[in-house]
Design a protein around this motif. Structure first.
Motif, PDB file in Angstrom:
ATOM      1  N   VAL A   4       0.839  -1.196   0.000  1.00  0.00           N
ATOM      2  CA  VAL A   4       0.000   0.000   0.000  1.00  0.00           C
ATOM      3  C   VAL A   4       0.879   1.254   0.000  1.00  0.00           C
ATOM      4  O   VAL A   4       0.623   2.206  -0.750  1.00  0.00           O
ATOM      5  CB  VAL A   4      -0.978  -0.008   1.203  1.00  0.00           C
ATOM      6  CG1 VAL A   4      -1.610   1.354   1.429  1.00  0.00           C
ATOM      7  CG2 VAL A   4      -2.055  -1.070   0.993  1.00  0.00           C
ATOM      8  N   ALA A   5       1.925   1.265   0.803  1.00  0.00           N
ATOM      9  CA  ALA A   5       2.824   2.424   0.863  1.00  0.00           C
ATOM     10  C   ALA A   5       3.487   2.669  -0.496  1.00  0.00           C
ATOM     11  O   ALA A   5       3.596   3.817  -0.950  1.00  0.00           O
ATOM     12  CB  ALA A   5       3.882   2.219   1.944  1.00  0.00           C
TER      13      ALA A   5
ATOM     14  N   THR B 163      -6.921  -2.654  -4.137  1.00  0.00           N
ATOM     15  CA  THR B 163      -6.919  -4.115  -4.285  1.00  0.00           C
ATOM     16  C   THR B 163      -5.977  -4.755  -3.265  1.00  0.00           C
ATOM     17  O   THR B 163      -6.333  -5.750  -2.628  1.00  0.00           O
ATOM     18  CB  THR B 163      -6.497  -4.516  -5.716  1.00  0.00           C
ATOM     19  OG1 THR B 163      -7.436  -3.952  -6.634  1.00  0.00           O
ATOM     20  CG2 THR B 163      -6.440  -6.019  -5.881  1.00  0.00           C
ATOM     21  N   ALA B 164      -4.799  -4.175  -3.102  1.00  0.00           N
ATOM     22  CA  ALA B 164      -3.839  -4.719  -2.122  1.00  0.00           C
ATOM     23  C   ALA B 164      -4.419  -4.664  -0.718  1.00  0.00           C
ATOM     24  O   ALA B 164      -4.325  -5.636   0.044  1.00  0.00           O
ATOM     25  CB  ALA B 164      -2.525  -3.941  -2.188  1.00  0.00           C
TER      26      ALA B 164
ATOM     27  N   GLY C 108      -5.495  -7.867   1.599  1.00  0.00           N
ATOM     28  CA  GLY C 108      -4.928  -8.010   2.941  1.00  0.00           C
ATOM     29  C   GLY C 108      -6.013  -8.130   4.002  1.00  0.00           C
ATOM     30  O   GLY C 108      -5.863  -8.874   4.979  1.00  0.00           O
ATOM     31  N   LEU C 109      -7.116  -7.413   3.800  1.00  0.00           N
ATOM     32  CA  LEU C 109      -8.219  -7.483   4.766  1.00  0.00           C
ATOM     33  C   LEU C 109      -8.913  -8.841   4.740  1.00  0.00           C
ATOM     34  O   LEU C 109      -9.521  -9.242   5.731  1.00  0.00           O
ATOM     35  CB  LEU C 109      -9.223  -6.361   4.497  1.00  0.00           C
ATOM     36  CG  LEU C 109      -8.702  -4.954   4.803  1.00  0.00           C
ATOM     37  CD1 LEU C 109      -9.666  -3.902   4.270  1.00  0.00           C
ATOM     38  CD2 LEU C 109      -8.436  -4.770   6.285  1.00  0.00           C
ATOM     39  N   GLU C 110      -8.807  -9.557   3.633  1.00  0.00           N
ATOM     40  CA  GLU C 110      -9.325 -10.936   3.611  1.00  0.00           C
ATOM     41  C   GLU C 110      -8.559 -11.793   4.609  1.00  0.00           C
ATOM     42  O   GLU C 110      -9.144 -12.637   5.281  1.00  0.00           O
ATOM     43  CB  GLU C 110      -9.184 -11.544   2.213  1.00  0.00           C
ATOM     44  CG  GLU C 110     -10.144 -10.992   1.197  1.00  0.00           C
ATOM     45  CD  GLU C 110      -9.910 -11.586  -0.188  1.00  0.00           C
ATOM     46  OE1 GLU C 110      -9.249 -12.650  -0.312  1.00  0.00           O
ATOM     47  OE2 GLU C 110     -10.382 -10.974  -1.153  1.00  0.00           O
ATOM     48  N   ARG C 111      -7.256 -11.575   4.684  1.00  0.00           N
ATOM     49  CA  ARG C 111      -6.425 -12.338   5.623  1.00  0.00           C
ATOM     50  C   ARG C 111      -6.559 -11.826   7.044  1.00  0.00           C
ATOM     51  O   ARG C 111      -6.418 -12.587   7.998  1.00  0.00           O
ATOM     52  CB  ARG C 111      -4.949 -12.256   5.205  1.00  0.00           C
ATOM     53  CG  ARG C 111      -4.614 -12.997   3.959  1.00  0.00           C
ATOM     54  CD  ARG C 111      -3.106 -13.091   3.747  1.00  0.00           C
ATOM     55  NE  ARG C 111      -2.369 -11.857   3.902  1.00  0.00           N
ATOM     56  CZ  ARG C 111      -2.178 -10.954   2.926  1.00  0.00           C
ATOM     57  NH1 ARG C 111      -2.695 -11.145   1.741  1.00  0.00           N
ATOM     58  NH2 ARG C 111      -1.468  -9.877   3.159  1.00  0.00           N
ATOM     59  N   ARG C 112      -6.791 -10.536   7.194  1.00  0.00           N
ATOM     60  CA  ARG C 112      -6.878  -9.927   8.520  1.00  0.00           C
ATOM     61  C   ARG C 112      -8.181  -9.127   8.633  1.00  0.00           C
ATOM     62  O   ARG C 112      -8.179  -7.898   8.651  1.00  0.00           O
ATOM     63  CB  ARG C 112      -5.674  -9.016   8.780  1.00  0.00           C
ATOM     64  CG  ARG C 112      -4.339  -9.754   8.820  1.00  0.00           C
ATOM     65  CD  ARG C 112      -4.288 -10.693  10.026  1.00  0.00           C
ATOM     66  NE  ARG C 112      -2.989 -11.308  10.187  1.00  0.00           N
ATOM     67  CZ  ARG C 112      -2.684 -12.524   9.752  1.00  0.00           C
ATOM     68  NH1 ARG C 112      -3.569 -13.242   9.133  1.00  0.00           N
ATOM     69  NH2 ARG C 112      -1.481 -13.016   9.955  1.00  0.00           N
TER      70      ARG C 112
ATOM     71  N   LEU D 212     -11.242   3.381   2.843  1.00  0.00           N
ATOM     72  CA  LEU D 212     -11.728   2.912   1.549  1.00  0.00           C
ATOM     73  C   LEU D 212     -13.018   3.582   1.094  1.00  0.00           C
ATOM     74  O   LEU D 212     -13.158   3.941  -0.077  1.00  0.00           O
ATOM     75  CB  LEU D 212     -11.923   1.391   1.573  1.00  0.00           C
ATOM     76  CG  LEU D 212     -10.628   0.573   1.559  1.00  0.00           C
ATOM     77  CD1 LEU D 212     -10.920  -0.887   1.835  1.00  0.00           C
ATOM     78  CD2 LEU D 212      -9.893   0.738   0.242  1.00  0.00           C
ATOM     79  N   LYS D 213     -13.981   3.749   1.996  1.00  0.00           N
ATOM     80  CA  LYS D 213     -15.277   4.283   1.599  1.00  0.00           C
ATOM     81  C   LYS D 213     -15.338   5.806   1.598  1.00  0.00           C
ATOM     82  O   LYS D 213     -16.347   6.379   1.211  1.00  0.00           O
ATOM     83  CB  LYS D 213     -16.368   3.714   2.504  1.00  0.00           C
ATOM     84  CG  LYS D 213     -16.559   2.223   2.278  1.00  0.00           C
ATOM     85  CD  LYS D 213     -17.690   1.659   3.093  1.00  0.00           C
ATOM     86  CE  LYS D 213     -17.840   0.182   2.775  1.00  0.00           C
ATOM     87  NZ  LYS D 213     -18.853  -0.450   3.610  1.00  0.00           N
ATOM     88  N   GLY D 214     -14.280   6.455   2.016  1.00  0.00           N
ATOM     89  CA  GLY D 214     -14.274   7.916   2.060  1.00  0.00           C
ATOM     90  C   GLY D 214     -13.103   8.497   1.309  1.00  0.00           C
ATOM     91  O   GLY D 214     -13.157   8.703   0.093  1.00  0.00           O
ATOM     92  N   PRO D 215     -12.009   8.767   2.012  1.00  0.00           N
ATOM     93  CA  PRO D 215     -10.875   9.475   1.399  1.00  0.00           C
ATOM     94  C   PRO D 215     -10.288   8.812   0.156  1.00  0.00           C
ATOM     95  O   PRO D 215      -9.959   9.509  -0.800  1.00  0.00           O
ATOM     96  CB  PRO D 215      -9.850   9.537   2.530  1.00  0.00           C
ATOM     97  CG  PRO D 215     -10.691   9.521   3.763  1.00  0.00           C
ATOM     98  CD  PRO D 215     -11.839   8.607   3.446  1.00  0.00           C
ATOM     99  N   HIS D 216     -10.176   7.493   0.146  1.00  0.00           N
ATOM    100  CA  HIS D 216      -9.612   6.842  -1.040  1.00  0.00           C
ATOM    101  C   HIS D 216     -10.523   7.063  -2.243  1.00  0.00           C
ATOM    102  O   HIS D 216     -10.055   7.419  -3.337  1.00  0.00           O
ATOM    103  CB  HIS D 216      -9.379   5.348  -0.814  1.00  0.00           C
ATOM    104  CG  HIS D 216      -8.858   4.665  -2.036  1.00  0.00           C
ATOM    105  ND1 HIS D 216      -9.682   4.018  -2.918  1.00  0.00           N
ATOM    106  CD2 HIS D 216      -7.607   4.568  -2.547  1.00  0.00           C
ATOM    107  CE1 HIS D 216      -8.959   3.534  -3.916  1.00  0.00           C
ATOM    108  NE2 HIS D 216      -7.695   3.857  -3.713  1.00  0.00           N
ATOM    109  N   ALA D 217     -11.809   6.876  -2.065  1.00  0.00           N
ATOM    110  CA  ALA D 217     -12.759   7.085  -3.154  1.00  0.00           C
ATOM    111  C   ALA D 217     -12.709   8.533  -3.646  1.00  0.00           C
ATOM    112  O   ALA D 217     -12.785   8.792  -4.860  1.00  0.00           O
ATOM    113  CB  ALA D 217     -14.170   6.715  -2.706  1.00  0.00           C
ATOM    114  N   GLN D 218     -12.547   9.466  -2.739  1.00  0.00           N
ATOM    115  CA  GLN D 218     -12.485  10.884  -3.111  1.00  0.00           C
ATOM    116  C   GLN D 218     -11.207  11.210  -3.885  1.00  0.00           C
ATOM    117  O   GLN D 218     -11.229  12.011  -4.829  1.00  0.00           O
ATOM    118  CB  GLN D 218     -12.612  11.754  -1.866  1.00  0.00           C
ATOM    119  CG  GLN D 218     -13.977  11.640  -1.225  1.00  0.00           C
ATOM    120  CD  GLN D 218     -14.024  12.238   0.166  1.00  0.00           C
ATOM    121  OE1 GLN D 218     -13.018  12.686   0.713  1.00  0.00           O
ATOM    122  NE2 GLN D 218     -15.213  12.232   0.757  1.00  0.00           N
ATOM    123  N   VAL D 219     -10.102  10.604  -3.500  1.00  0.00           N
ATOM    124  CA  VAL D 219      -8.847  10.796  -4.244  1.00  0.00           C
ATOM    125  C   VAL D 219      -9.000  10.220  -5.647  1.00  0.00           C
ATOM    126  O   VAL D 219      -8.564  10.838  -6.636  1.00  0.00           O
ATOM    127  CB  VAL D 219      -7.653  10.158  -3.494  1.00  0.00           C
ATOM    128  CG1 VAL D 219      -6.438  10.028  -4.393  1.00  0.00           C
ATOM    129  CG2 VAL D 219      -7.304  10.983  -2.268  1.00  0.00           C
TER     130      VAL D 219
END
Length: 182
Positions: free
Chosen positions: A76-77, A104-105, A109-113, A125-132
Motif C-alpha cells: 500500500v505504501a 486491491t492490495a 490483505g483485509l481478507e487475511r486480517r 476505503l469508503k471515504g478518502p480513497h474514493a475521493q482521491v
C-alpha cells in the motif's frame, strides 16, 4: 622521441587499452552467466516445502509467509507513493492504476486480517480513497492535492485506531519507480 618510437608507443597504448576493454567485456559476460546459473546441488524438489506439509498445516504456513498485515501495508505504501507522483506528473492513467491497485492490495490483505476491515472501510476505503480516485478521474491536480491531505490524515487515524499511533503518513518525497513521463 623519434617518429618510430612514437608509433611504437601509440601502438602499445592502443594494444593495452584494447586488452583492458577485452578483459572487462569477458568479466562482464562471466558475471551475466553466473547470475543466470542455477545453484542447485542435488535433485530438485518437485513438491517444495508446501507439499511436504500436511493439509492441516498448509494454511498456517501460507499465513506465516504473508506475515500478517505488514506485507499488505508495504505494498500500500509503495502504491500510495507511485499514485502521488503519477498525479503530480500529470500521468493520470498511472495515478489511477496505482490508486486502484492500492485498494486491491488493501482489500486482499483485509481478507487475511478481517479484524482491520471496520476501520479500513470507515476511515479509508469508503471515504478518502474514493475521493482521491474521483480527483484522479477528473485530472484535477488542485483537487487531488486537497484530497490527498485528507487521505493522509485518514491513514494516520486508521493506524491510531488500530493501536499504531506511531505510524503517521507523510507526503512522499522519494520516487520508488523510475517512471518516465513522456
Amino acid at each position: 622521441m623519434t617518429r618510430p618510437d612514437s608509433r611504437i608507443r601509440s601502438f602499445l597504448v592502443i594494444a593495452v587499452a584494447a586488452a583492458l576493454v577485452g578483459l572487462g567485456a569477458a568479466a562482464g559476460w562471466e558475471a551475466v552467466r553466473a547470475q543466470g546459473h542455477s545453484h542447485m546441488h542435488g535433485a530438485m524438489d518437485p513438491g517444495g516445502w508446501y507439499k511436504r506439509l500436511g493439509s492441516d498445516a498448509r494454511a498456517a504456513a501460507v499465513e506465516r509467509q504473508f506475515r500478517g498485515f505488514e506485507t499488505t501495508m508495504a505494498e500500500v505504501a509503495y502504491r500510495y507513493t507511485e499514485m502521488y507522483f503519477g498525479a503530480l506528473d500529470g500521468n493520470w492513467d498511472y495515478a489511477g492504476h496505482m490508486g486502484s491497485t492500492l485498494a486491491t492490495a488493501l482489500t486482499t490483505g483485509l481478507e487475511r486480517r478481517p479484524q482491520f476491515r471496520k476501520n479500513a472501510d470507515a476511515l479509508f476505503l469508503k471515504g478518502p480513497h474514493a475521493q482521491v480516485m474521483e480527483a484522479i478521474k477528473a485530472k484535477d491536480l488542485a483537487l487531488f492535492k486537497q484530497r490527498i491531505e485528507t487521505m493522509r490524515a485518514a491513514c494516520t487515524a486508521c493506524h491510531a485506531a488500530e493501536a499504531h499511533p506511531f505510524i503517521k503518513i507523510g507526503v512522499p518525497t522519494v520516487r520508488r519507480n523510475p517512471l518516465v513521463n513522456e
